[in-house]
Enzyme design. Sequence first.
Site, PDB file in Angstrom:
ATOM      1  CE1 TYR A 156      34.082  -6.435  39.516  1.00 29.51           C
ATOM      2  CE2 TYR A 156      35.574  -7.696  37.941  1.00 29.51           C
ATOM      3  CZ  TYR A 156      35.148  -6.655  38.837  1.00 29.51           C
ATOM      4  OH  TYR A 156      36.143  -5.549  39.190  1.00 29.51           O
ATOM      5  CE  LYS A 160      33.678  -3.362  38.010  1.00 30.69           C
ATOM      6  NZ  LYS A 160      33.618  -2.031  38.618  1.00 30.69           N
TER       7      LYS A 160
END
Length: 265
Positions: A156, A160
């Site tokens: 994750y 990002k």
Amino acid sequence: MIETGSTAVVTGASSGIGEQFARQLAARGVNLVLIARNEVRLQSLTDQLKTAHRDLGVTVMTADLSVPTAAAELTEKLTATGVTVDMLVNNAGFGSHNLFVDEDPDNVAREIQLNCGSLVALTARLLPGMLARGRGGVLNVASTAAFQPIPTMAVYAASKAFVLSFTEALWGETRGSGVRVLALCPGATETRFFEVTGKEFMTHGRQTPELVAGVGLRAFDSGHGPSVVSGLANRMLANGYRFLPRGAMMRFARTNVRAARTQPA
């Protein structure tokens, strides 16, 4: 600024930050193309928006953007309907919270496709038209997770970081074109994100989706770029990571996202 009567595409629009983008854009008189997997939630939101804003145009398109072909199929549908997209809000995304070796490889692939692949694919298909018209913009939702590696959220945070880097590069490429590009980096926000991870963490200081979307739209309006972090505490934390040794940064990040201990029944 996105103008009244223009059209915005919002992904992940069925709840959370995406829903708030839809509501706040609708209040400005911006027509909407709402994209998410959950058709029931999308239709409920559409009904509410049309009741509140009777002249608003709202198109619902259900799609699973974790599928590699979804972005191309969506843009083909948009072309077929004759919709001119003035603003793209790439909000859809999800995270997982496990040691990487314990992750399901197929779920990891879906996470990367949704958070990165489809975001790039939609941007690649819709940005050229904006540049040709000399107006419009792209707002990509990154995260404060973009500013440091996070053990137990390795994929994750990396996804990002990709979104932030990609968006800031686009900002540099499009300056002076009339097209605005912005990365919005929220911290912990009261959305279904935590429900999807299956873990309870970062329980204090969460922002509301309404606040986060508002920060993003105000920064977009002002031409702020290439990125904005929502909330003073989040900005201080994101900037503070630059001054920590890499090892200390990761230890702090891991502690910050440590799952809450469950109490025995």
